[in-house]
Structures are given as structure tokens and as C-alpha cells.
Scaffold this active site. Structure first.
Site: not given
Length: 873
Positions: A390, A357
Site C-alpha cells: 500500500e 488512499n
């Protein structure tokens, strides 16, 4: 995202876990936990997968063939969990890539206001809509979910009449909308504490949390839940301050404060457009550790990791890894972080592994927490790789995302490649490459040859979640690597620069990536398209011919890809074959490829584009030994016609390419195991398996000497040594033995292991002595320290196979005196195949010490299940 593995991939991953030969630096849950029966020696790194499996081969009553494997990681590779049983029910109809149509509406901005409560929470959204159609306004169909309750809907501030909209379990449809731009305000009611799907907004472990990839946002509010709808988000969170003192979302924190009734709020703003699958929020009681980082352009960024209070002392390595990732991306790709804040939240009960995210990564604790006392080299390596993965998504996935979910490999394959390269630069590049190929061969090649074979970019799906697979991730990363191999490091960077220049802030396709690579280099890469559309692993068969009179060496390569479900006929793909030629002295020859202007190279990249092609090297004074598919330059299966044991021994001793040097040793060992298995299968040739193997020639002196050379070679990386001498797992032989007997495979493998251990005992003992740390030496995670532990612990493991009581006693002493978890678990695991009393003592002591540390206790569960003695349940 490093989270799921479809059911079609689970079996392949387990086969990889059971057969991996990775050393300590690259293992999954710990460096020595392994299946020592018919399966092999180590657990490999599997991103985000947390599985414990126990399965038996045939002849279960014989017990030695039992295998049990515990796997935990992610991380390439490519962060993957089998969670399909928890996912929402999707439409049963098949979706096709060819049917893609742009949405008739775009969402420019969205303001979200979350009122979080213990029973019912409310979400207020305000979307600014822009037309993306021609003619009259069509109905607007927003995605929803059956557990989402619509409270109100307004257009430009006015309530929408009940006959102007329609709500179903999956959609909210608005009719008779105004032309041009307008605002929609929607209020929904959700119950996060009842959301057992764990997609969308849910509550677990006392925290509010979100997981929106792939289609979870529709469980929060009605929205155009598709990746090509990119909007700028402003998010306000409100909750009880005592229960939820931390309120986090995407972007930069704009304001926060207290409210009446003991509540408080925080407002977050993300200035960059993103698809809704990257939305995140966390509300809970968490502790934080902070560090600062200054980008190359001078931006000061606050790096923060939020964890449960008891874990705060174990996040320093993850912060170090984040800093390394940011610096590496600047140095290698010129990509800087683009906000003032980067948050990571790690909680024990986040079930998706890790999620990228925007500016708010969410991790499971096992992928963040580490200390020398509780984490192994494998844990540290996994954390470094996953944190990097990530973070790298900030550009490859977030700033540039995929147009539709058929293009998933565009972000995941590319980011897995980037995290592999990052880990290679941080540690041992040869070892990392071998590790990645081992995972690919045992899991992805298996998937490619089975009933669930699919291209890295599928053409259709019924349920999108089935395509979070090792094919999309790991084979996808290998396809990205093809560009780098074909174009070179500088050419690949040019292609990446153009890709970002063209597509920053957009949702694009795999074809756009291919076009950027081709256009930036003025190269014809049209043949690359078949890699995206075809399933299956290409087979490359090579034959060679040396003409002494003409001093030429001709290499002829044929390629074919077997039929897969739905694809009976295959087209040739563009395969870069990296080739070197070794002269009689073992040194690389300068290559003169007929028709090429490059004459000083010692490795040539041959473009195999047709079903059959020949390549001629000139000026070759003596017959060379070819080194083919260097650095595993393409994800293919290779056979070399007429390759002899002598040539393999020569390559094992001299090849300058580390991957092919390792590969040559593995080919020799596989040939030996197959030959001895064939002999051992004939019970008339001796009373015992050992007698039959010995009668068939046993382990040759030449192979023993080759292993001795590896062990004693000065300057050779210890982790590479540990991999080079490792004996292939039994699972790697199954497809080559009709009606294979796993028990017999195990027995043959143990014969080879014990024979080598006995004949190399002085060299193994020397490796232990040379690589032992002095008492009081602090633990360090770096390539040199990991290499020392890897070869030392491999030697200890081998010597324990001899069932020498003095070795068992010494290993128990090592277990007790170990100053780090890597060495402690290695010693524990080395005792598992023996009936010695030290085995039970070590197991009990480990449990007594670590029974209150859940992540450490996982390392204790595997060894008892792996005991290969009769009677082990």
C-alpha cells in the site's frame, strides 16, 4: 489496493490455498494450518482474502479425501476479497477499451465539506471546472448513485434552473454551461448508516469510513468518477467531538478546532492531483501510535497508525514495516514520500483488506495487528508485505495512475512486483520467489486455462469489479518482472526513472510503461505487447542436443499458447528463458552463446520471440545438464524432452539456482506420486495401498538420499529445506490423472510421507534439536529465526505422521511450552491427523485460552475441519 477476488478467481485461489507448500514464513493465517488430506500441507498467503471453505472429493464416505481450507492474508500477492454481492449495480452494457474518449471537462480543484451526523449527513462540494473540448460547451454528465440525494446545484454561485439539469439514478446532467472555466457547487444528502454496499461513505462499527475504488466516490457526491480526472482536494470534516474525536482525510492537516454544540472540525489539504478513487475519510473514536521518519532529502514525516484502543499494543511491527518500506523505496528506486504525514487506519470491520488512499491507508485489523503471542510468522510476513504494497502505491498508482480501469494492471501488477521484491530483500529471496510461483501456478494458471481466462489488460468488461483478479495482479506482476529479466536491474531502474519523469501527475496506460522501458534502454520491446493482449499460459517445449565432436550444446525451444474464450488464435510472446549449464562436477559452466558477446556469464537470458528458435552454446567440453527457466524467468509451463530422473536428482543436488533446485525435487516427487498412483489403482497387486506401492518399487533409495542431503546440508536456509522436502499436494496431480480418485491420491501421498519420515527419522530429529530455541529465547521475526522454525516444525509434522505415541506426547508438550504462536499452532496442527488423545486436549486448551481473541480464534477453526479420519463431519 488489496481487496477483491472475482468469482472467476475464487476457485483458483482455493485450489492454491489447498495445495500450497509454503513454509512458516510465507503462510497465510498461520504457519502450520493446512489441509493434510488429499490437498497438501499449508495455507498460502492470499492478499486480503478471508475465506473458510470445506469441500469434499469423490468417495465422500471414505472421509480421508475430505478437504477443508481456511485462507487469510494478503498479499502479492498479490489483498483480495470476494465482495461482489455487496457492490453497486453497474450499467449492463459492455464497455470496450477501444472506445476510450477523454472527458470534455477537467476538474482542477475540489473543496469538500462533510457535515457528519447520526441520521442524515450532507456533503457540500465546490469544483473548479476547466474545458477539455473544442467548440461549444457540451453537457456535463456527472456520475451519481440512486442512494444519493441532490439538495442543490449552482454554477458560479447562481442556482441552476430546474430545466437546465436532469437527475437520474446514475447521473446528474448539466446543460447550457458557460464557456471557459467556472465553478460548480453541489450539495448532496447521504445516509452512511444505511449504505450496505460499503462503497462510498458508510458507517460501520461506530466509525464513518470510505471505500472509493473503483467507483465508490459517486456515492458521496456527483462527480466525474473516472481515474483520468485528477484534481487537488481540500476536505473539511465536521462531527460530534465526543463520538468522533478523530477526523482524518487525505494530505496534510491544515487546521482544526472546536465548534458550538460539542462539535469540532478538521481541514485537510492534498497538494497533489489524484483521481477520486483515492479519496478517503475516517471519523471515529480511535487511538494512535506515532513514529517519525526523515527522508533522504531531509523531510520529517510523522507516521501514525490509528486503531481501536484495545489493539494499540499490537501496531509496532506495522510501523516498523512502514519505515522499512519507505527506506527501501528510496534506496531501490530513489522515490521519497512527498507529504508531512502518513496515516494508517486499521479497524476490525473494514471489509476490503487494505486500500492505498493517498496518505490515508485503510486496513482491516488482521493486516496490521501482531504480537508474538497472537501472530504467526505467516501473519508477520503478510503484514510486512501488505503495508509495503500500500505504501508503494504512493508512486505506482497515486502519483502516476491508470488512465482507465482497463489499465488496472499498470498500477496493481507493478506494485505487486514491487512488494514481492521488497519482501524478498527483507527476508529470503529464494523462498519468496518459490512462494510467488506456487501461488501463480495453482490459482492464476488455473484461471488462465478456464472459461474466465482474460488478458492482464482486458479489452472489454460489463462489470469492472470482475477484473480484480489473480491474472491482473499476479500475472501482471510477472509481466513486469519480464522487463527486469530482459533489461537487467540497472536497465529496469532506468526505465522506471523515465516512466516517473514523463508521467508524474498523470493518468497513463500500459503502453506508456512499455514505451518508457524501451526508450530508456534503446531496446526493441514491441513483442512484449502480446503479453498485455493475450490470455492463457504459454507452453514452452525444450529439446537439447550435445555434439561431442563440435563441443556444442543446442537448445531448441518451441512456444504455443492454447486457445482461450474469444481468442482462438495466439501469437508468439517474448519469453526470456534464463538458462544455465551444469558440468559433470555440478558446477555452472561459463556460457558462450553463439552470436553473443557475453562470455563470462553462467546464466544466459535467451530471447524466445518466435514459435520455434534454436540457441547454440559453444566450447562445451562435456555433455552438460541444462538448468532451464532459472528463477522462473517467465510465467510459462515448461517441459524438457528426455529429461531423466538422474538429471533431476543431479539438479536437486547441485543447481546453483534455488528455484530450479526446488523445482527439480518437486518434479521427481510428482513423477513418483503418479507412478505409485497408477500401481495402487490396480487392486489385484496387493491387499492394501501400501502393499501395492511397495510392489511398484516404493520410494527409491536415491530419492531418500537426495532428501537426506537436503536435510543435512550445512548453510542451506531452513525455510528452503522445508519447501524442498515438502510433498506436492494432491490437487497438483488432478489434471494429470483421468477420472482421478482423491481418496487414493491421499493414500498414496501418505504412503510416501510415512516412508520418507520413517527412513529419515534420525535426520528429522536432528533438525528439531538443532533448530530448537533455548527456553526464554525471545521471539524474533527475521529470515534466520523464521527459517529455524520452518524446518523444525516441518520435521515435527512429518514425525507425527508415523503415529508414534511418544511423538504425539512430545508434540503436546511442545504445544504447551511454545513461547510464540508460530510454534503453538504448528504443534496443534501436527496432531490433527491422529486419533491420539493429545489431539483433543490441545484443541480444547487452545480454545479455552484464546476464545476472547477473534483473530487468534480463527487459527483454531481450521484444524478440526482438516482431520482426515473417518467420521469427521
Amino acid at each position: 489496493m488489496l481487496l477483491r477476488l472475482s468469482s472467476s478467481s475464487v476457485s483458483g485461489v482455493l485450489r492454491y490455498a489447498a495445495s500450497s507448500r509454503a513454509p512458516a514464513i510465507v503462510q497465510g493465517i498461520h504457519p502450520a494450518l493446512r489441509t493434510k488430506a488429499f490437498t497438501g500441507k499449508t495455507c498460502g498467503p492470499l492478499r486480503g482474502l478471508s475465506l473458510v471453505t470445506s469441500c469434499a472429493g469423490s468417495n465422500v464416505a471414505a472421509a480421508p479425501a475430505k478437504m477443508a481450507t481456511e485462507v487469510e492474508n494478503e498479499a502479492h500477492i498479490p489483498e483480495i476479497q470476494a465482495e461482489e454481492n455487496k457492490l453497486p449495480v453497474h450499467d449492463p452494457q459492455t464497455k470496450f477499451r477501444k472506445d476510450y474518449q477523454p472527458t470534455p471537462y477537467l476538474i482542477d480543484t475540489i473543496h469538500l465539506d462533510f457535515i457528519l451526523n447520526e441520521d442524515v449527513s450532507h456533503v457540500h462540494s465546490k469544483m473548479h471546472m476547466k474545458p477539455n473540448y473544442a467548440g461549444s460547451p457540451p453537457p456535463l454528465v456527472l456520475n451519481g448513485r440512486k442512494d444519493l440525494k441532490l439538495v442543490s446545484v449552482k454554477v458560479n454561485g447562481a442556482d441552476v434552473a430546474s430545466d437546465k439539469y436532469e437527475v437520474t439514478e446514475k447521473t446528474l446532467t448539466l446543460k447550457e454551461l458557460p464557456a471557459g472555466e467556472y465553478d460548480i457547487q453541489i450539495t448532496t444528502e447521504v445516509k452512511p448508516q444505511e449504505n450496505t454496499l460499503l462503497e462510498g461513505l458508510y458507517k460501520s462499527g461506530g466509525n464513518f469510513c470510505t471505500q472509493c475504488e473503483a467507483e465508490g466516490f459517486r456515492g458521496i457526491t456527483y462527480f466525474l468518477d473516472r481515474p483520468d480526472v485528477m484534481a487537488k482536494y481540500t476536505t473539511r470534516l465536521e462531527a460530534d467531538k465526543a463520538a468522533y474525536p478523530v477526523l482524518l482525510s487525505n494530505g496534510n492537516l491544515m487546521s482544526s478546532g472546536d465548534l458550538a454544540g460539542g462539535r469540532h472540525f478538521a481541514v485537510w489539504e492534498d497538494p497533489y492531483p489524484k483521481p477520486c478513487y483515492l479519496f478517503a475519510l475516517v471519523a471515529g473514536s480511535l487511538s494512535m501510535k506515532e513514529r517519525s521518519y526523515t527522508t533522504k532529502s531531509g523531510r520529517d514525516v510523522k507516521l501514525r497508525i490509528f486503531v481501536q484502543e484495545q489493539n494499540l499494543g499490537k501496531v509496532d511491527f506495522a510501523l516498523d514495516s512502514l519505515v522499512k518500506s519507505m527506506r527501501w523505496d528510496e534506496e531501490v528506486y530513489g522515490l521519497e514520500y512527498d507529504l508531512d504525514l502518513f496515516n494508517i487506519v486499521a479497524v476490525d470491520d473494514f471489509n476490503m483488506g487494505a486500500m492505498e488512499n493517498k496518505s490515508l491507508n485503510i486496513f482491516n485489523s488482521r493486516l496490521v495487528l501482531a504480537s508474538p503471542e497472537t501472530a504467526t510468522d505467516g501473519d508477520y510476513a503478510r503484514i510486512e508485505g501488505v503495508v509495503g504494497h500500500e505504501y508503494f502505491h504512493n508512486w505506482t498508482g497515486n502519483r502516476v495512475t491508470c488512465r482507465d480501469w482497463f489499465q488496472l494492471t499498470l498500477k496493481e501488477g507493478l506494485t505487486v512486483f514491487r512488494d514481492q521484491e521488497f519482501s524478498a530483500d527483507m527476508n529470503s529471496r529464494p523462498v519468496k520467489r518459490i512462494e510467488d510461483v506456487m501461488m501463480l501456478r495453482v490459482s492464476q494458471f488455473t484461471e488462465d486455462s478456464g472459461p474466465m481466462a482474460h488478458p492482464i489488460r482486458p479489452d472489454s468488461y460489463i462489470k469492472m469489479d470482475n477484473f480484480y483478479t489473480v491474472t491482473v495482479y499476479e500475472k501482471g506482476s510477472e509481466v513486469v518482472r519480464l522487463y527486469r529479466t530482459l533489461l537487467g536491474k540497472e536497465g529496469f531502474r532506468k526505465g522506471m526513472d523515465l516512466y516517473f519523469q514523463r508521467h508524474d501527475g498523470h493518468a497513463v496506460t500500459c503502453d506508456d510503461f512499455l514505451a518508457a522501458m524501451a526508450d530508456a534502454n534503446g531496446a526493441d520491446l514491441s513483442a512484449m505487447s502480446n503479453w498485455y493482449s493475450q490470455a492463457g499460459t504459454p507452453q514452452v517445449d525444450v529439446s537439447t542436443h550435445y555434439d561431442a565432436a563440435a563441443k556444442t550444446f543446442t537448445l531448441t525451444a518451441k512456444q504455443s499458447t492454447p486457445a482461450t474464450p474469444g481468442q482462438p488464435n495466439k501469437q508468439p510472446v517474448l519469453i526470456p528463458l534464463a538458462v544455465g549449464l551444469l558440468g559433470p562436477d555440478g558446477k555452472d559452466l561459463p556460457l558462450h552463446l553463439q552470436g553473443s558477446t557475453n562470455s563470462s556469464e553462467t546464466t544466459a537470458v535467451l530471447r524466445l520471440e518466435q514459435a520455434e528458435q534454436s540457441f547454440v552454446f559453444t566450447g562445451v567440453d562435456a555433455e552438460p545438464v541444462p538448468s532451464i527457466l532459472r528463477d522462473f524467468s517467465a510465467p510459462v509451463k515448461l517441459s524438457v524432452q528426455g529429461q531423466t530422473d538422474e538429471q533431476l536428482l543431479f539438479l536437486f543436488a547441485h543447481d546453483s539456482d534455488p528455484f530450479n533446485r526446488w523445482e527439480s525435487g518437486q518434479r521427481l516427487l510428482k513423477k513418483l506420486l503418479l507412478q505409485l498412483y497408477s500401481a495402487a489403482a490396480d487392486s489385484s497387486k496387493g491387499a492394501s495401498v501400501s502393499d501395492r506401492c511397495q510392489a511398484a518399487g516404493g520410494v527409491s533409495d536415491k530419492l531418500v538420499e537426495a532428501f537426506r542431503t537436503i536435510l543435512t546440508e550445512k548453510g542451506l536456509d531452513g525455510t528452503f529445506k522445508a519447501m524442498a522436502i515438502n510433498i506436492p499436494a494432491g490437487t497438483e496431480l488432478l489434471d494429470q490423472i483421468p477420472a482421478a480418485d482423491p481418496t487414493l491420491i491421499y493414500q498414496v501421498r501418505m504412503y510416501v510421507l510415512k516412508t520418507l519420515a520413517a527412513r529419515l527419522r534420525p535426520e528429522l530429529e536432528a533438525q528439531i534439536k538443532e533448530n530448537d530455541d533455548a527456553p526464554g529465547t525471545p521471539y524474533a521475526f527475521n529470515s534466520h529465526a523464521c527459517a529455524r522454525r520452518a524446518i523444525k516444525n516441518r520435521a515435527i509434522d512429518w514425525l507425527n505422521a508415523l503415529d508414534d505415541p511418544s511423538v504425539h506426547a512430545s508434540t503436546l508438550n511442545r504445544y504447551r511450552e511454545a513461547s510464540n504462536m508460530t510454534d503453538q499452532v504448528a504443534a496443534l496442527s501436527a496432531l490433527m491427523d491422529s486419533s491420539c488423545p493429545e489431539r483433543e486436549v490441545a484443541l480444547q486448551e487452545f480454545y479455552d485460552k484464546w476464545q476472547k481473541e477473534p483473530l487468534v480464534l480463527l487459527k483454531w477453526l481450521g484444524p478440526p475441519a482438516m482431520w482426515n479420519k473417518p467420521g469427521n463431519p
